[in-house]
Every structure is written in C-alpha cells, then in structure tokens.
Scaffold this active site. Structure first.
Site, short mmCIF file in Angstrom:
data_model
loop_
_atom_site.label_atom_id
_atom_site.label_comp_id
_atom_site.label_asym_id
_atom_site.label_seq_id
_atom_site.Cartn_x
_atom_site.Cartn_y
_atom_site.Cartn_z
N GLY A 177 -2.03 -5.02 -1.18
CA GLY A 177 -2.09 -3.58 -1.16
C GLY A 177 -3.12 -3.04 -0.19
N HIS A 178 -3.65 -1.87 -0.52
CA HIS A 178 -4.59 -1.17 0.37
C HIS A 178 -5.86 -1.98 0.61
CE1 HIS A 178 -6.10 2.41 2.37
NE2 HIS A 178 -7.22 2.35 1.65
N PHE A 179 -6.32 -2.68 -0.42
CA PHE A 179 -7.55 -3.48 -0.29
C PHE A 179 -7.19 -4.94 -0.06
CE2 PHE A 179 -8.73 0.26 -2.76
CZ PHE A 179 -9.86 0.70 -2.08
N ASP A 238 0.84 -1.19 0.00
CA ASP A 238 0.00 0.00 0.00
C ASP A 238 0.88 1.25 0.00
OD1 ASP A 238 -1.82 2.02 0.44
OD2 ASP A 238 -2.78 1.07 2.17
#
Length: 353
Positions: A325-327, A299
């Site tokens: 990552g972020h999700f 991320d």
C-alpha cells in the site's frame, strides 16, 4: 570419470548361504566405497554457497542521530554510511518523519551514504508555532536544501514518498544539476495518480477557509485517523505487517493543537502541488534523470496510474508495482532495498512490471 565408472562396476560373487544359495550378489570393493565417498564430498563442495568474505560484505553502518541549525532552526536528521560514497536522501511523507526509514537505512548504509531528515515541523525537528510561521512545501524544501548545503552534499540521489514528492521536486527545480538518480515510491507528480474525488478534496482544502472545513482537516490529524485511515487502511487483512511503532511515533508529535495545525496547513497547501505538476513533468522530460519507481499498487490515495504516468516523460524508468500500500517501505523494506541497490548499480533500467 572413466576411473570412477570402473570403480563403481559390480563384481559377481556366489553366496554359500542356504537362504540365498545359487544367487549372484553385487560386490562393492574398498575402492568402490572410497570412490562413492569422494563423489559425495565433491558434490557437496560444488553445491555449497560461496563463503562470505566478511571484510568485503556490505555490513550496515551505525545510524547517527543529529541536529543542524538551518536558518536559526534545529533540523533533525538520521545519517549513516561513509561520506565518500554515493549519497541517497530519503524524504518522508505525511504524517511521519525520518522514522519511516528506520528499516531501510541499515539495508542501504553498507553501500551508500544515507541522509533522512525530519522536515521543519515534523518529528524531532523544531516546530515553530503555525500562528507565526506559515507552513508550505516551499518552506520544507528550503530547509531540506539548507541542510544538504550545510552538510556539503554536492550531488545526491533522491527517494521521494508522499509529501516527499513536492518537497523533492521543488529542490530539483531550484538545483536541477544536483540529482544523480531519482527513486519514486508512491509520490505523485501526475493527476493520473489521484482520483477525481481526491483532486476535489485537495482543491477544497485549499480554497474553503470555513471553520467546518478547518475542523474536517483537523480531524484527519487525530489518533484514529492516523492509525486506521493512514497505516491500516491498505492492509485490512494483514495488519500484523505494520509495526505499531510507526503510528505511535507519529502521534507522539501530534499531541498538541499547534502540532496538528502544522499538518493542517500543509494539507491546505497541497493543491498548489497539483498546479505545479506540469513544471515537474517538464523537468523530467528535459533532464531525463535515471528513475526507479517502486509503487504500492494497493494504495487507494495515490493510485498505481500515477506510477505508470511517469513513463510518459521518463520512458527508460524502471517500474515495479508491488503488492503493498501507501507505506510500501513499512511493508516491504527488504524488497525495496534490493530494487534500489540494483538500480544504483545500474542493472535495473528498462525493467517494467
């Protein structure tokens, strides 16, 4: 065992065949053959996995899709699992809704009572006109807390991601004794989790009221920004792992100018979270909640240093930096669920990776 050894011993026999005359051949008796068969069956039974008891298996519970009237506004939420079990509240981030947790909920609902709300102004929840209703993280937390009171949830574990962190920590500051356990997934509570340029972005978004700045923030809520600068940003070489339902669902609720301005107002308010970080950290130091951190280390928005920073205040937290990552919950829902289950059952403390 000695009997099996004796049965497996070979017995010499001379062959009358001209091809193998004067040769001694191994002779296997009927007892030997039976012994071999019994051994094979025994090995197979030992190595087979245990039979699953269907009655005791943690089968997913059917997810219900409900509305509740909170302060006269309709708040949508997903709910699954039995009420008498431990409750886990899943708080979503930007630009999404409880739809984020559509894969995680079934993985948890066989063991826990799970609630995932859509914030006021997001997803299927009511979206008052931002010209009449000022949106802030205080407001979102107020409505989520109202939902839990409406559902008579006295204690809960909290899963926070992205926007879920400022919503969740506000809830905890207002009700410090209601938390059982804290699960953090790419949810910032430390400046270390934000690059200097990201900190400057949030400060400018909050303080610069010019039309140019408003237009810039508004552009972040558009289709290409949501798809490429949110969901696909962290997975440039493996976009197949991201379900297009994610951004399709989000964009459905960002079709009008009013819908997009709701998110703009929240982006403008986000800098106030940075100012509140010391309060959140003080809560962690004082109450030492059992904490699990599952953080996507790829991320670039909420960087991995933000995950490691939690250990300053809750040193017993379990920290896992995942190749995502972020999700993260979109990329690795099963892996996240395994960490949560181990954590909820009390077997993941002090596991730092």
């Amino acid at each position: 065992m000695n009997l099996l050894i004796r049965l497996f011993k070979t017995q010499p026999i001379k062959s009358n065949s001209p091809l193998i005359s004067n040769q001694v051949l191994p002779y296997f008796s009927l007892h030997t053959a039976l012994a071999m068969l019994i051994s094979l069956i025994f090995i197979t039974l030992v190595t087979l996995p245990p039979k699953v008891n269907a009655a005791n298996a943690a089968w997913p519970s059917k997810t219900a899709y409900r509305y509740a009237s909170i302060q006269g506004k309709q708040l949508f939420y997903r709910e699954a699992g039995e009420h008498h079990k431990q409750t886990i509240v899943l708080l979503h981030g930007y630009p999404s809704s409880s739809h984020t947790y559509r894969e995680l909920i079934p993985l948890l609902s066989g063991r826990y009572h799970v609630i995932a709300p859509d914030y006021l102004g997001s997803g299927y929840s009511e979206r008052p006109d931002p010209a009449e209703q000022k949106y802030s993280f205080d407001l979102l937390a107020e409505y989520v807390n109202g939902l839990l009171e409406h559902l008579k949830v006295e204690r809960y574990s909290l899963y926070i991601q992205d926007f879920g962190a400022p919503v969740g920590f506000r809830m905890l500051l207002n009700n410090p004794d209601k938390l059982d356990k804290l699960i953090v997934q790419n949810g910032n509570a430390y400046l270390a989790g934000l690059t200097l340029s990201r900190q400057a972005f949030f400060k400018q978004a909050n303080q610069d009221k010019s039309q140019a700045q408003l237009d810039k923030l508004y552009s972040f809520t558009g289709e290409q920004a949501i798809i490429n600068k949110q969901y696909l940003r962290d997975v440039p070489n493996n976009t197949a792992i991201m379900n297009p339902d994610s951004w399709t669902h989000d964009l459905h609720f960002l079709q009008t100018k009013k819908d997009r301005l709701i998110q703009v107002q929240l982006l403008q308010d986000y800098y106030n979270n940075l100012l509140d970080y010391p309060k959140w950290q003080a809560y962690l130091r004082k109450y030492q909640p059992p904490t699990l951190i599952v953080w996507g280390k790829k991320d670039p928005a909420f960087i991995a240093a933000g995950a490691q920073a939690y250990l300053k205040d809750v040193p017993q937290a379990g920290l896992h930096l995942l190749d995502s990552g972020h999700f993260t919950v979109e990329e690795k829902p099963v892996e996240v669920a395994k960490f949560i289950i181990d954590f909820m059952e009390g077997s993941s403390s002090n596991i730092n990776k």
